[in-house]
Design an enzyme around this catalytic site. Structure first.
Site, short mmCIF file in Angstrom:
data_model
loop_
_atom_site.label_atom_id
_atom_site.label_comp_id
_atom_site.label_asym_id
_atom_site.label_seq_id
_atom_site.Cartn_x
_atom_site.Cartn_y
_atom_site.Cartn_z
N GLU B 49 0.87 -1.17 0.00
CA GLU B 49 0.00 0.00 0.00
C GLU B 49 0.90 1.22 0.00
O GLU B 49 1.72 1.40 0.90
CB GLU B 49 -0.87 0.04 1.26
CG GLU B 49 -2.19 -0.68 1.11
CD GLU B 49 -3.04 -0.55 2.36
OE1 GLU B 49 -3.87 -1.44 2.56
OE2 GLU B 49 -2.84 0.40 3.14
N ASP B 60 -6.66 9.89 9.34
CA ASP B 60 -5.37 9.41 9.83
C ASP B 60 -4.94 10.06 11.13
O ASP B 60 -5.21 11.24 11.37
CB ASP B 60 -4.29 9.67 8.77
CG ASP B 60 -4.41 8.68 7.62
OD1 ASP B 60 -4.29 7.47 7.88
OD2 ASP B 60 -4.63 9.11 6.48
N TYR B 175 -11.05 -4.13 2.69
CA TYR B 175 -10.18 -3.71 3.80
C TYR B 175 -11.10 -3.47 4.99
O TYR B 175 -11.90 -2.53 4.98
CB TYR B 175 -9.46 -2.42 3.37
CG TYR B 175 -8.42 -1.87 4.33
CD1 TYR B 175 -8.59 -1.86 5.71
CD2 TYR B 175 -7.24 -1.31 3.82
CE1 TYR B 175 -7.63 -1.33 6.55
CE2 TYR B 175 -6.28 -0.77 4.66
CZ TYR B 175 -6.49 -0.78 6.02
OH TYR B 175 -5.54 -0.23 6.85
#
Lengths: 410, 263
Positions: B49, B60, B175
């Site tokens: 990734e 994040d 994911y």
């Protein structure tokens, strides 16, 4: 009739939260179920009489609405042209229009059983309004504020603390409103079960832009009635300052389908709308992009990286603008202009001297544009600007900009 | 079939779990991150990734935020990120690369132009955090049409009602974000993850890779044991931030992949 409906500017957003190509729901999957739930709850509340009854009761007895519509006679005489009216939303409890929207969102949060309220704030006005309403209802309140803004808006930080809120200084990025919004979103994505995110402007993922607009539309609705009572007709031109654009959207929205009413949004031109990007004029100097859950005009570089804006006014220091403004700009229903820090400071001083009103730096931008255009307009032209906040919070910033040492007066 | 599909078919034949590693392109500079990326397959990484730097990474935590800032300060761009992928691809034709980031740099470049360039650079899949299924027309559908996998995130808030919509236009793998929160924050518990993986596999028919909160070889093994694979990001990025040598970073990656592969 069908044709009139087809041409209405008041039907947005569509079911995908779009105003034309702007708006939408650009959020991570974790948040998607939350904003869908919020949309459902808001759609229900919107048509629920008891919801609006509660709002109006608090607007009347807690906020002090309706706010006056005031004819600024000395300013009108001084400018020598159009008649200048001010919508006095700076007289609201907490000193700005922000509380109109906060009340709506907090009532909604209570209906949804949320116990923890988070908010982002730039100048601190939305933070103070949120802290205020949370204190009133006994809700836990956490306000994210850029570290740079914490510094330049110290009085509002102390107000929030007095009101029982936790103020979290945000150091990521350059520590302004954009970064505060990032951290509020990070909090929300972490605390999904009990937390309600109270956004302070007409931006963010759908349904926020529409919901905040609807709550702020009380401004424009009152102006319609008050102006009709005062002048027997609607104003010719509406003028309001724009950071994210909630006070402007609140004033403009009820007039969007009145074709004879001109609409002007005033962005923060900072040091001037130039290649150095030392401004916050997203529409005048930006281009479309995706940030904070919506597509809108953004200040960004060639690579799509978001730029920090620059403005003397912390409340306008945001690189984006509400998506409905982006759409009104593109379809040409509203005109958007930029006013520099210098022009806003001049308007600030003139308003103090001529009208005995200390305006916030945000509406000082709107006033500066009034000063530009009023002299050229006929005396029967009616201008209405939104005095959306009072300037107490800004006196330190203004003193510094004018070269005064505050200590001199002690 | 993309390189990602081939990789999972291969892993299935071997009865192995996938180890996926994340690093930010250009962190701390182009050459160092290229050296790390080039060393990842030998360190046991099955899928790479590659983080696309963005000024406002809203999902994040501080570790990835700062990595993005370092990369941007070093002059990293979307084009240079693609250049980095291409430089890796010249020496490796099989290890899939998934580009992970936010939509605005891609939108700014123009979706069609980006997809041609990404495919040409040897990118195999995309994870774009701020594009939920409600916005599939933006990039997901054009990417699939261009032969790239569009990998969706499923989260603990993705309930049964919503799950079919989330996996509908997904390909490659899903994911699973094992916690509600930002990258590098809380820890996932294998016991909580196992039933979620089963639920998502049943709905999607795709391999399910689990990420967020995995930071040690033991955790890597525990999570891989209950899924089709595991992603580690912030823990690796922290090593780069601490100034570890490329060799030390890759040794750490090897310990994590050994963990996953022993599951």
């Amino acid at each position: 009739m069908a044709n009139d409906l087809f041409n209405s500017f008041m039907t947005g957003p569509d079911e995908r939260g779009r105003f034309g190509d702007f708006g939408g729901r650009f959020v991570s999957e974790t948040l998607m179920p939350l904003i869908l739930e919020l949309e459902e709850q808001y759609e229900h509340a919107k048509t629920d009489d008891s919801f609006w009854a509660e709002m109006h009761d608090l607007w009347t007895h807690y906020v002090g609405r309706p706010s006056p519509l005031y004819l600024a006679e000395r300013l009108t005489d001084h400018l020598g042209g159009a008649k200048v009216y001010m919508k006095r939303d700076e007289l609201n409890h907490t000193g700005a229009h922000k509380i109109n929207n906060v009340l709506g969102q907090i009532i909604l949060a209570r209906r949804m059983g949320k116990t923890r309220i988070i908010a982002e704030t730039g100048a601190g006005q939305h933070g103070v309004a949120t802290a205020t309403v949370c204190a009133k209802f006994g809700l836990k309140c956490i306000v994210y504020m850029g570290a740079h803004d914490v510094e330049r808006q110290a009085p509002n930080v102390f107000r929030m603390k007095l009101l029982g809120a936790e103020v979290v200084p945000v150091t990521s990025g350059r520590g302004t409103l954009k970064d505060a919004m990032n951290d509020a979103l990070r909090d929300w994505v972490t605390n999904v079960r009990d937390t309600f995110y109270c956004i302070g402007t007409v931006a963010g993922p759908h349904p926020y832009p529409a919901m905040v607009r609807d709550f702020q539309s009380i401004i424009g609705k009152e102006v319609r009635e008050q102006m009709t009572a005062a002048e027997g007709r609607l104003p010719d031109t509406l003028i309001a300052a724009i950071g994210g654009g909630s006070n402007a959207m609140g004033l403009f929205y009820p007039f969007l389908d009145d074709k004879d009413v001109g609409i002007i949004g005033v962005e923060a031109g900072g040091k001037g709308v130039n290649a150095k990007m030392e401004h916050c004029a997203s529409l005048t100097g930006g281009r479309p992009g995706v940030l904070h859950g919506n597509r809108t005009y953004l200040l960004q570089d060639d690579d799509g990286q978001i730029l920090e804006g620059f403005s003397i006014s912390a409340g306008l220091d945001y690189p984006g603008i509400g998506p409905e403004h982006a759409w009104l700009h593109d379809v040409g229903r509203a005109q958007y202009v930029a006013i520099t820090d210098k022009e806003a400071l001049e308007a600030f001083q003139l308003c103090c001297e001529l009208e005995g009103i200390i305006p916030a730096l945000e509406p000082s931008h709107a006033l500066a544009h009034v000063m530009k255009i009023a002299p050229e307009l006929p005396k029967d032209h009616i201008l209405c600007m939104n005095m959306c906040g009072r300037g107490d919070k800004d006196i330190f910033t203004v003193a510094k900009a004018l070269g005064f040492e505050m200590g001199e007066f002690a | 079939m993309t390189r990602i599909d081939d990789k999972f078919a291969d892993l299935a034949r071997q009865g192995r779990k996938a180890f996926v590693s994340y690093i930010m392109a250009g962190d701390p500079d182009f050459e160092t991150s290229l050296a790390v990326v080039k060393g990842l397959p030998a360190a046991g990484v099955d899928i790479i990734e590659l983080g696309l730097p963005f000024t406002d990474p809203m999902a994040d935590g501080p570790t990835i935020q700062l990595a993005g800032q370092r990369a941007l300060e070093g002059g990293m761009t979307l084009q240079k990120t693609l250049d980095l992928a291409r430089a890796f691809r010249e020496g490796d034709q099989t290890t899939p690369i998934v580009l992970m980031g936010y939509y605005n740099p891609i939108y700014s470049r123009g979706v069609d132009s980006f997809l041609v360039a990404a495919k040409d650079a040897g990118i195999d899949g995309l994870i774009v955090v701020d594009l939920p299924p409600e916005e599939d027309a933006e990039l997901c559908l054009p990417a699939q049409a261009a032969g790239l996998n569009f990998i969706r995130l499923a989260t603990p808030t993705t309930d049964d009602k919503r799950l079919p919509q989330v996996v509908q236009n997904t390909s490659g793998f899903v994911y699973y974000v094992s916690i509600t929160g930002i990258t590098g924050a809380a820890e996932a518990e294998a016991g909580d993850v196992r039933p979620e993986v089963a639920r998502i596999k049943a709905a999607s028919g795709l391999p399910v890779i689990v990420g967020f909160g995995v930071n040690t070889p033991e955790k890597s093994r525990a999570i891989a044991a209950v899924a089709d694979g595991v992603v580690v990001g912030s823990a690796i990025v922290s090593k780069i931030a601490a100034g570890d040598s490329v060799g030390d970073v890759l040794a750490f990656v090897k310990s994590l992949s050994d963990g996953a592969h022993s599951a």
